[in-house]
Design a protein around this motif. Structure first.
Motif, PDB file in Angstrom:
ATOM      1  N   ARG A  44       0.809  -1.231   0.000  1.00  0.00           N
ATOM      2  CA  ARG A  44       0.000   0.000   0.000  1.00  0.00           C
ATOM      3  C   ARG A  44       0.833   1.267   0.000  1.00  0.00           C
ATOM      4  NH1 ARG A  44      -4.028  -0.835   4.955  1.00  0.00           N
ATOM      5  NH2 ARG A  44      -2.131  -1.687   5.828  1.00  0.00           N
ATOM      6  N   ARG A  71      -6.843  -5.844  -1.195  1.00  0.00           N
ATOM      7  CA  ARG A  71      -8.304  -5.873  -1.095  1.00  0.00           C
ATOM      8  C   ARG A  71      -8.971  -5.415  -2.391  1.00  0.00           C
ATOM      9  NH1 ARG A  71      -8.430  -2.930   4.765  1.00  0.00           N
ATOM     10  NH2 ARG A  71      -6.679  -1.861   3.778  1.00  0.00           N
ATOM     11  N   ALA A  98      -0.797  -9.014   4.974  1.00  0.00           N
ATOM     12  CA  ALA A  98      -1.613  -9.424   6.124  1.00  0.00           C
ATOM     13  C   ALA A  98      -1.855  -8.237   7.047  1.00  0.00           C
ATOM     14  CB  ALA A  98      -0.917 -10.543   6.896  1.00  0.00           C
ATOM     15  N   GLY A  99      -2.880  -8.352   7.858  1.00  0.00           N
ATOM     16  CA  GLY A  99      -3.161  -7.328   8.865  1.00  0.00           C
ATOM     17  C   GLY A  99      -3.387  -8.002  10.206  1.00  0.00           C
ATOM     18  N   ASN A 100      -3.055  -7.317  11.268  1.00  0.00           N
ATOM     19  CA  ASN A 100      -3.241  -7.915  12.587  1.00  0.00           C
ATOM     20  C   ASN A 100      -3.371  -6.832  13.641  1.00  0.00           C
ATOM     21  OD1 ASN A 100      -3.456  -9.731  14.660  1.00  0.00           O
ATOM     22  ND2 ASN A 100      -1.453 -10.690  14.358  1.00  0.00           N
ATOM     23  N   PHE A 101      -4.154  -7.117  14.654  1.00  0.00           N
ATOM     24  CA  PHE A 101      -4.164  -6.348  15.897  1.00  0.00           C
ATOM     25  C   PHE A 101      -4.713  -7.276  16.969  1.00  0.00           C
ATOM     26  CE2 PHE A 101      -8.029  -5.286  13.448  1.00  0.00           C
ATOM     27  CZ  PHE A 101      -9.027  -5.680  14.327  1.00  0.00           C
ATOM     28  N   LEU A 102      -4.354  -6.989  18.198  1.00  0.00           N
ATOM     29  CA  LEU A 102      -4.852  -7.790  19.325  1.00  0.00           C
ATOM     30  C   LEU A 102      -6.149  -7.176  19.824  1.00  0.00           C
ATOM     31  CD1 LEU A 102      -1.786  -8.451  21.673  1.00  0.00           C
ATOM     32  CD2 LEU A 102      -3.285 -10.188  20.686  1.00  0.00           C
ATOM     33  N   ALA A 103      -7.211  -7.952  19.907  1.00  0.00           N
ATOM     34  CA  ALA A 103      -8.462  -7.414  20.452  1.00  0.00           C
ATOM     35  C   ALA A 103      -9.364  -8.546  20.915  1.00  0.00           C
ATOM     36  CB  ALA A 103      -9.181  -6.570  19.395  1.00  0.00           C
ATOM     37  N   ARG A 107     -14.988  -7.126  21.432  1.00  0.00           N
ATOM     38  CA  ARG A 107     -14.728  -5.697  21.144  1.00  0.00           C
ATOM     39  C   ARG A 107     -14.352  -5.449  19.685  1.00  0.00           C
ATOM     40  NH1 ARG A 107     -10.887  -4.506  26.157  1.00  0.00           N
ATOM     41  NH2 ARG A 107     -12.255  -5.373  27.741  1.00  0.00           N
ATOM     42  N   SER A 109     -15.297  -4.878  15.971  1.00  0.00           N
ATOM     43  CA  SER A 109     -16.476  -4.546  15.165  1.00  0.00           C
ATOM     44  C   SER A 109     -16.502  -5.435  13.924  1.00  0.00           C
ATOM     45  CB  SER A 109     -16.427  -3.072  14.753  1.00  0.00           C
ATOM     46  OG  SER A 109     -15.354  -2.884  13.838  1.00  0.00           O
ATOM     47  N   ASN A 111     -16.525  -4.403  11.033  1.00  0.00           N
ATOM     48  CA  ASN A 111     -15.555  -3.817  10.092  1.00  0.00           C
ATOM     49  C   ASN A 111     -14.118  -4.246  10.416  1.00  0.00           C
ATOM     50  OD1 ASN A 111     -15.200  -2.246   7.815  1.00  0.00           O
ATOM     51  ND2 ASN A 111     -14.599  -0.447   9.019  1.00  0.00           N
ATOM     52  N   VAL A 116      -9.392  -7.693   8.469  1.00  0.00           N
ATOM     53  CA  VAL A 116      -8.365  -8.748   8.480  1.00  0.00           C
ATOM     54  C   VAL A 116      -8.727  -9.873   7.511  1.00  0.00           C
ATOM     55  CG1 VAL A 116      -7.254 -10.490   9.946  1.00  0.00           C
ATOM     56  CG2 VAL A 116      -7.530  -8.150  10.766  1.00  0.00           C
ATOM     57  N   ILE A 119      -7.955  -8.559   3.992  1.00  0.00           N
ATOM     58  CA  ILE A 119      -6.532  -8.476   3.621  1.00  0.00           C
ATOM     59  C   ILE A 119      -5.943  -9.879   3.487  1.00  0.00           C
ATOM     60  CG2 ILE A 119      -4.246  -7.661   4.324  1.00  0.00           C
ATOM     61  CD1 ILE A 119      -5.704  -5.414   5.922  1.00  0.00           C
ATOM     62  N   GLU A 197       6.642  -6.144  12.033  1.00  0.00           N
ATOM     63  CA  GLU A 197       5.471  -5.394  12.473  1.00  0.00           C
ATOM     64  C   GLU A 197       4.479  -6.301  13.216  1.00  0.00           C
ATOM     65  OE1 GLU A 197       4.685  -2.359  12.596  1.00  0.00           O
ATOM     66  OE2 GLU A 197       2.499  -2.381  12.816  1.00  0.00           O
ATOM     67  N   GLY A 198       4.316  -7.524  12.709  1.00  0.00           N
ATOM     68  CA  GLY A 198       3.413  -8.470  13.360  1.00  0.00           C
ATOM     69  C   GLY A 198       3.827  -8.717  14.808  1.00  0.00           C
ATOM     70  N   ARG A 201       3.146  -5.760  17.087  1.00  0.00           N
ATOM     71  CA  ARG A 201       1.739  -5.666  17.495  1.00  0.00           C
ATOM     72  C   ARG A 201       1.408  -6.675  18.596  1.00  0.00           C
ATOM     73  NH1 ARG A 201      -2.002  -3.363  13.299  1.00  0.00           N
ATOM     74  NH2 ARG A 201      -0.664  -1.922  12.191  1.00  0.00           N
TER      75      ARG A 201
HETATM   76  N1  COA Z   1      -8.849  -3.236  18.118  1.00  0.00           N
HETATM   77  C1  COA Z   1     -10.104  -3.342  17.651  1.00  0.00           C
HETATM   78  N2  COA Z   1     -10.476  -2.930  16.396  1.00  0.00           N
HETATM   79  C2  COA Z   1      -9.505  -2.421  15.613  1.00  0.00           C
HETATM   80  C3  COA Z   1      -8.166  -2.295  16.024  1.00  0.00           C
HETATM   81  C4  COA Z   1      -7.848  -2.727  17.342  1.00  0.00           C
HETATM   82  N3  COA Z   1      -6.606  -2.662  17.826  1.00  0.00           N
HETATM   83  N4  COA Z   1      -7.448  -1.750  15.000  1.00  0.00           N
HETATM   84  C5  COA Z   1      -8.306  -1.542  13.982  1.00  0.00           C
HETATM   85  N5  COA Z   1      -9.545  -1.944  14.354  1.00  0.00           N
HETATM   86  C6  COA Z   1     -10.771  -1.829  13.583  1.00  0.00           C
HETATM   87  C7  COA Z   1     -11.138  -0.369  13.386  1.00  0.00           C
HETATM   88  O1  COA Z   1     -11.790   0.154  14.539  1.00  0.00           O
HETATM   89  C8  COA Z   1     -12.040  -0.429  12.169  1.00  0.00           C
HETATM   90  O2  COA Z   1     -13.334  -0.818  12.518  1.00  0.00           O
HETATM   91  P1  COA Z   1     -14.536   0.309  12.698  1.00  0.00           P
HETATM   92  O3  COA Z   1     -14.682   0.962  11.369  1.00  0.00           O
HETATM   93  O4  COA Z   1     -15.717  -0.492  13.097  1.00  0.00           O
HETATM   94  O5  COA Z   1     -14.056   1.249  13.768  1.00  0.00           O
HETATM   95  C9  COA Z   1     -11.457  -1.591  11.379  1.00  0.00           C
HETATM   96  O6  COA Z   1     -10.601  -2.333  12.262  1.00  0.00           O
HETATM   97  C10 COA Z   1     -10.631  -1.123  10.225  1.00  0.00           C
HETATM   98  O7  COA Z   1      -9.636  -0.256  10.725  1.00  0.00           O
HETATM   99  P2  COA Z   1      -8.843   0.741   9.759  1.00  0.00           P
HETATM  100  O8  COA Z   1      -7.658   1.273  10.521  1.00  0.00           O
HETATM  101  O9  COA Z   1      -9.786   1.709   9.162  1.00  0.00           O
HETATM  102  O10 COA Z   1      -8.432  -0.268   8.608  1.00  0.00           O
HETATM  103  P3  COA Z   1      -7.236  -0.248   7.639  1.00  0.00           P
HETATM  104  O11 COA Z   1      -7.716  -0.900   6.433  1.00  0.00           O
HETATM  105  O12 COA Z   1      -6.603   1.082   7.508  1.00  0.00           O
HETATM  106  O13 COA Z   1      -6.162  -1.189   8.402  1.00  0.00           O
HETATM  107  C11 COA Z   1      -5.754  -3.091   9.802  1.00  0.00           C
HETATM  108  C12 COA Z   1      -6.276  -2.585   8.482  1.00  0.00           C
HETATM  109  C13 COA Z   1      -6.788  -2.815  10.882  1.00  0.00           C
HETATM  110  C14 COA Z   1      -5.529  -4.601   9.709  1.00  0.00           C
HETATM  111  C15 COA Z   1      -4.455  -2.392  10.219  1.00  0.00           C
HETATM  112  O14 COA Z   1      -4.041  -2.889  11.467  1.00  0.00           O
HETATM  113  C16 COA Z   1      -3.350  -2.561   9.186  1.00  0.00           C
HETATM  114  O15 COA Z   1      -3.334  -1.842   8.200  1.00  0.00           O
HETATM  115  N6  COA Z   1      -2.449  -3.491   9.376  1.00  0.00           N
HETATM  116  C17 COA Z   1      -1.368  -3.731   8.398  1.00  0.00           C
HETATM  117  C18 COA Z   1      -0.082  -3.978   9.043  1.00  0.00           C
HETATM  118  C19 COA Z   1      -0.108  -5.179   9.908  1.00  0.00           C
HETATM  119  O16 COA Z   1      -1.052  -5.466  10.605  1.00  0.00           O
HETATM  120  N7  COA Z   1       0.991  -5.890   9.907  1.00  0.00           N
HETATM  121  C20 COA Z   1       1.144  -7.075  10.674  1.00  0.00           C
HETATM  122  C21 COA Z   1       0.812  -8.239   9.836  1.00  0.00           C
HETATM  123  S1  COA Z   1       0.997  -9.742  10.753  1.00  0.00           S
END
Ligand code: COA
Length: 271
Positions: A44, A71, A98-103, A107, A109, A111, A116, A119, A197-198, A201
């Protein structure tokens, strides 16, 4: 790349890596570059891609990049067209974006879950789908970057677990369906890898000591250790490997995720 592997292992083959601008995916790209492959990476962020392309050229490769969010199927198709224009049909596709976050599940949503899934899973499908014709011509190969969550649940990773399990079944389905075209499909499952980055996080909650407790080898992987195995799986050395999930995690899959789960629960108690 490991000195025991021929520097011509992927000579003149073209490898396309989604998410290749950083982390494990860049390490895979560099490992392939150092054994003769041409590289095309997509992602991106143009700035990251440009810097990564310079690094790949520094490994002696011819390299190019295309800005594309996996996407967006149109952007992915355009990126693969860039690769074909520059080097001819690709020999290997690495689905790494890939995308990741801990939640906690309650909690996240719709979206967030979807982001995830889109992606990791849909993005991988977009790449494979768009690359099919090129891979059919070269009797090429696909390597998906999966995760331990595919088989073993980790706390606060419900979205990633669902996506990575999907990625592995996508891989197996394509191994079956595209095998007759000579297209091999496999996945690699990295364990904890230094400096990515993974890990940054996930390390918000689980420290290096926690991971080391879970990994029988007692340490993180170096990115090159994942890259080397990926390059071998892409290469003719793995000519009969199809439909395999190759785990490169220092033995972590045998230990379970409980040390990680305890650390995450302590850092973010359930609501
Ligand atoms: N906890 C809960 N929800 C989360 C979150 C978190 N830590 N981080 C993002 N989200 C939710 C957002 O709230 C949003 O939902 P909403 O519209 O209902 O509020 C949704 O995820 C999308 O978030 P957004 O930041 O708009 O999406 P994005 O397309 O810009 O990013 C992610 C995608 C969320 C996967 C972002 O973490 C990312 O870009 N990651 C790429 C890098 C990465 O993760 N690398 C490691 C790979 S292992």
């Amino acid at each position: 790349m490991h000195g025991l592997v021929s520097r011509d292992l992927l000579r003149d083959r073209t490898v396309f890596v989604s998410g290749g601008g950083s982390g494990v995916n860049l390490a895979i790209a560099k490992a392939c570059a150092s054994v003769g492959a041409n590289l095309v990476i997509c992602g991106r962020t143009e700035e990251k891609l440009r810097a990564a392309t310079n690094e790949l050229e520094g490994c002696g490769a011819q390299a190019a990049y295309a800005v594309a969010d996996v996407r967006d199927p149109g952007a992915v198709a355009a990126a693969l067209a860039v690769a074909a224009d520059r080097f001819g049909p690709i020999d290997a596709l690495v689905c790494g974006a890939a995308g990741n976050f801990l939640a906690p599940a309650e909690r996240i949503s719709s979206n967030g879950f979807r982001a995830v899934m889109d992606i990791d899973l849909l993005g991988s499908f977009h790449c494979a789908h768009a690359a099919f014709e090129q891979l059919r011509q070269t009797r090429g190969t696909i390597l998906f970057v999966s995760g331990g969550q595919s088989q073993m649940p980790f706390l606060h990773q419900v979205h990633v677990a669902a996506a990575k399990a999907g990625v592995d079944q996508l891989m197996r389905s394509l191994a079956l369906e595209w095998g007759p075209y000579g297209i091999r499909s496999n996945s690699i499952v990295p364990g904890p890898v230094n400096g990515t980055e993974g890990m940054r996080r996930l390390a918000e909650s689980a420290t290096e000591e926690v991971w080391a407790e879970m990994v029988p080898l007692g340490r993180f992987a170096e990115p090159e250790e994942i890259g080397t195995m990926a390059a071998v799986l892409i290469s003719p050395l793995a000519a009969y490997v199809n439909g395999a999930q190759v785990v490169v995690d220092g033995g972590m899959a045998m230990s379970g995720s409980s040390a990680f789960n305890r650390a995450v629960a302590a850092a973010a108690p359930a609501s």
